[in-house]
Write an enzyme that holds these catalytic residues in place. Structure first.
Site, PDB file in Angstrom:
ATOM      1  N   ASN A   1     -70.780  93.138  78.033  1.00 30.14           N
ATOM      2  CA  ASN A   1     -70.862  92.492  79.341  1.00 30.14           C
ATOM      3  C   ASN A   1     -71.015  90.980  79.151  1.00 30.14           C
ATOM      4  OD1 ASN A   1     -73.625  92.680  78.390  1.00 30.14           O
ATOM      5  ND2 ASN A   1     -74.222  92.106  80.460  1.00 30.14           N
ATOM      6  N   PRO A   2     -71.012  90.183  80.234  1.00 25.83           N
ATOM      7  CA  PRO A   2     -70.978  88.725  80.081  1.00 25.83           C
ATOM      8  C   PRO A   2     -72.125  88.103  79.306  1.00 25.83           C
ATOM      9  CG  PRO A   2     -70.242  89.287  82.261  1.00 25.83           C
ATOM     10  CD  PRO A   2     -70.728  90.567  81.640  1.00 25.83           C
ATOM     11  N   CYS A   3     -73.284  88.715  79.274  1.00 25.61           N
ATOM     12  CA  CYS A   3     -74.402  88.107  78.542  1.00 25.61           C
ATOM     13  C   CYS A   3     -74.675  88.765  77.197  1.00 25.61           C
ATOM     14  CB  CYS A   3     -75.657  88.136  79.411  1.00 25.61           C
ATOM     15  SG  CYS A   3     -75.530  87.040  80.833  1.00 25.61           S
ATOM     16  N   GLY A   4     -73.973  89.808  76.875  1.00 30.91           N
ATOM     17  CA  GLY A   4     -74.018  90.353  75.532  1.00 30.91           C
ATOM     18  C   GLY A   4     -75.049  91.425  75.259  1.00 30.91           C
ATOM     19  N   GLU A   5     -75.896  91.753  76.246  1.00 30.40           N
ATOM     20  CA  GLU A   5     -76.943  92.735  75.984  1.00 30.40           C
ATOM     21  C   GLU A   5     -76.464  94.175  76.101  1.00 30.40           C
ATOM     22  OE1 GLU A   5     -77.018  92.253  80.429  1.00 30.40           O
ATOM     23  OE2 GLU A   5     -76.826  90.918  78.702  1.00 30.40           O
TER      24      GLU A   5
ATOM     25  N   GLY B   1     -70.349  91.548  86.831  1.00 27.99           N
ATOM     26  CA  GLY B   1     -69.810  90.715  85.771  1.00 27.99           C
ATOM     27  C   GLY B   1     -68.997  91.579  84.817  1.00 27.99           C
TER      28      GLY B   1
ATOM     29  N   CYS C   1     -73.304  95.205  84.918  1.00 28.04           N
ATOM     30  CA  CYS C   1     -72.520  95.115  83.687  1.00 28.04           C
ATOM     31  C   CYS C   1     -71.291  95.991  83.710  1.00 28.04           C
ATOM     32  CB  CYS C   1     -73.369  95.567  82.495  1.00 28.04           C
ATOM     33  SG  CYS C   1     -74.911  94.694  82.321  1.00 28.04           S
TER      34      CYS C   1
ATOM     35  N   PRO D   1     -80.944  88.701  79.687  1.00 24.42           N
ATOM     36  CA  PRO D   1     -81.552  87.507  80.289  1.00 24.42           C
ATOM     37  C   PRO D   1     -81.919  87.832  81.735  1.00 24.42           C
ATOM     38  CG  PRO D   1     -79.187  87.269  80.195  1.00 24.42           C
ATOM     39  CD  PRO D   1     -79.505  88.550  79.481  1.00 24.42           C
ATOM     40  N   THR D   2     -82.915  87.182  82.249  1.00 23.62           N
ATOM     41  CA  THR D   2     -83.392  87.543  83.593  1.00 23.62           C
ATOM     42  C   THR D   2     -83.619  86.286  84.427  1.00 23.62           C
ATOM     43  OG1 THR D   2     -85.666  87.571  82.768  1.00 23.62           O
ATOM     44  CG2 THR D   2     -84.489  89.666  82.784  1.00 23.62           C
ATOM     45  N   GLY D   3     -82.647  85.372  84.387  1.00 22.50           N
ATOM     46  CA  GLY D   3     -82.846  84.057  84.991  1.00 22.50           C
ATOM     47  C   GLY D   3     -83.317  84.071  86.423  1.00 22.50           C
TER      48      GLY D   3
END
Length: 605
Positions: free
Chosen positions: A291-295, A122, A88, A460-462
């Site tokens: 960061n790109p996923c917002g967390e 990211g 991040c 997220p942990t894809g």
């Protein structure tokens, strides 16, 4: 029987193996355990020489039990490459103190983004410093472009990078709710494939949300001087020094946001006042982006090393096989404490894309202990995801994470010293995050300080859930489905469809057979009401000092009004952010439950 002690759910699927090989195996490695050994050994190097063997064993055991690093740690720790262990980042567009970015600022930011993306990080940005499309450029000879044009340039840089790096690049574009280019920004992705490397978010303020609630007027403003035509129409300087470009009904903007979110799943919302109000460092930093996923809300040059813990490994007697299901809070507590140490070590050992990243990270030492497999754990405990009892259990888990992470950080501060900007008067003040900690932990913080300014982040942990979690449910999301198809591209080949099964489902089948009916606590994301998605975030947020990445999955037939009601309710709950997704059978497909297809911009953590 504990789920993590005796795995009767079968071996990894071909997709798990493909993702592991594509993203995480170093030369000479063939299994997940090989990765665990490499990561454990690499991160023990930060320890005293005589203690390295001990901590290698401790980290390795924790990894085996599901306390893993995020994707960049698992891919890059201990490897002779140029990758970073940090997922991040947030970059500024202008220089410190500037209210308007010029062309040279944009060029500099593009170069900095390219370096960071090349190393696997990211990046999120606040583009609000970009002058609006009709700003008077001749007066300052700035050559400034509009927000949308600048995003085009950043998207091209990242898309080019995706050709080099199989992981691809991920970016977050944030724009304030009072920027004059807001409507163009939020509608840019509707009906066309634009900015494929970006997730979009609007930073909305409490004042804007109150204006929406009251059907009031809203001023679109910016420090940049409007052009002569705009000035002739009566543009004026506001008390804050900004120029007011236009005054419009707040609900007009709100409708543009909700219609875009309804049609294209973007933008998400960042409740920026809630983010800054809950930040223990608000006195010394201002957060405008994530960061790109917002967390992970972050200040300029901020970064964070992440590490999720698979909660499904800590369920005893899953599905009631052999006894009443129980959650092993003692085991989770121990895993959290080891995880804090391992992530703190990563700050010392990682390669930093830019000196600014390193200086900011060492001053505050942000880490993000997180979770994955929450939905699987709840299902194993016979709790439907949307049930009040499930939210109660999630809240207990959140408090366990919080209390043990802060206790571990205080112990590390005793051993290694507090983060340089630590202030006990600030951190322990009434109303700050630490005020909710148990008395013993607060006393430890008062005595020793904290090694890390922030400790908890639910991402997220894809791909790590696939490669290392046997396709457990991702992050805190409900299970997408129990058996489904996933389209994945590896090694720049054409995307391939894989049939995969959820880990909890496979364990249930191993215990009860292929023909046993699924109990009613087996609930998928599509079966959960949107407001129950929000209630789960609200149950966890008080225990998370950073933020939570969560997508509210809605039925295709959900109306714009219903989307708007969900977004508004998220603000009422004082959440830090929200993203919704409404599947569209015409979109590019990543996940599919035959025959429906679902997709989201990729953001692997």
């Amino acid at each position: 029987m504990r789920a993590g002690t005796q795995n009767r759910s079968g071996g990894p699927s071909s997709l798990n193996t493909a993702v592991l090989a594509d993203r995480y195996l170093a030369p000479g490695e063939t299994t997940r355990n090989d990765v665990f050994k490499r990561v454990a050994h690499a991160l023990s190097v930060a320890e005293q020489p005589g203690q390295r063997a001990h901590f290698t064993r401790l980290f390795y055991a924790n990894l085996l039990q599901g306390a893993i690093g995020a994707g960049r740690i698992m891919a890059n720790a201990g490897r002779v490459n140029h990758g970073t262990m940090v997922n991040c980042f947030v970059h500024p567009i202008g220089r410190g103190g500037q209210s308007v970015a010029d062309a040279s600022d944009v060029e500099r930011a593009l170069h900095q983004a390219q370096i960071t993306l090349q190393m696997g990080g990211g990046v999120g940005y606040d583009f609000s410093v970009i002058a609006p499309v009709d700003a008077e450029q001749a007066a300052s000879n700035s050559g400034t472009e509009s927000v949308c044009a600048v995003l085009d340039a950043f998207d091209r840089v990242c898309a080019t990078q995706a050709l080099i790096n199989t992981r691809g690049g991920a970016q977050m574009a944030v724009l304030r709710c009072d920027h004059p280019d807001l409507t163009a920004f939020v509608t840019a992705k509707r009906g066309r494939k634009r900015w494929s490397t970006f997730n979009l978010s609007v930073a909305v303020t409490d004042a804007f949300m109150r204006a929406v609630a009251d059907d009031g007027l809203w001023c679109l403003q910016h420090p940049a001087v409007p052009n002569a035509q705009r000035l002739a129409k009566g543009a004026r300087v506001l008390s804050n020094g900004n120029w007011c470009y236009a005054v419009v009904p707040a609900r007009q903007l709100w409708n543009a946001i909700t219609e875009a979110a309804h049609d294209s799943a973007e933008p998400g919302l960042l409740f920026i006042d809630a983010i800054n109000g809950a930040n223990d460092l608000a006195e010394i930093e201002t957060i405008a982006a994530t960061n790109p996923c917002g967390e992970q809300p972050l200040p300029p040059w901020g970064s964070c090393v992440l590490g999720p813990i698979d909660l499904s490994r800590w369920v005893q007697w899953p599905f009631g096989m052999g006894g009443q299901p129980l959650f092993d809070f003692i085991g989770l507590s121990q895993a959290v404490r080891v995880q804090v140490r391992m992530l703190d070590n990563a700050i010392e050992l990682t390669r930093w894309p830019l000196p600014e990243h390193m200086h900011e990270a060492h001053a505050k030492r942000r880490i993000g202990v997180g979770v994955t497999g929450l939905a699987d754990a709840l299902t194993m405990m016979c709790l439907p995801y949307a049930a009040p009892a499930a939210r109660c259990m999630a809240a207990q888990i959140g408090r366990c994470l919080r209390d043990n992470a802060y206790a571990a950080s205080a112990a590390l501060a005793c051993e290694r010293g507090s983060y340089p900007l630590f202030s006990p008067e600030r951190s322990l003040a009434s109303g700050h995050f630490s005020a909710a900690l148990p008395k013993a932990v607060r006393e430890a913080v008062a005595r020793h300080g904290l090694r890390n300014s922030h400790l908890l982040s639910l991402a997220p942990t894809g791909s790590v859930s696939l490669a290392f979690g046997d396709n457990c449910s991702s992050g805190i999301e409900p299970a997408f489905d129990w058996v489904y198809q996933r389209r994945v591209r590896t090694q720049h080949r054409a995307p391939q469809l894989y049939r995969i099964e959820n880990r909890a489902y496979r364990l249930f089948r191993a215990l009860y057979g292929q023909h046993a009916a699924l109990p009613d606590y087996f609930v998928t994301a599509r079966q959960i009401d949107g407001f129950d998605h929000l209630r789960m975030v609200a149950a966890l947020q008080p225990s998370i000092d950073a933020s939570i990445s969560k997508t509210v999955l809605l039925p295709h037939g959900t109306s714009c009004a219903e989307v708007g009601a969900l977004l508004f309710h998220a603000w009422q709950l004082r959440l830090k952010g929200i993203t919704i997704f409404r599947p569209d059978s015409g979109s590019g497909d990543i996940l599919s439950v035959l025959p429906a297809l679902v997709s989201r911009p990729a953001c692997f953590c």
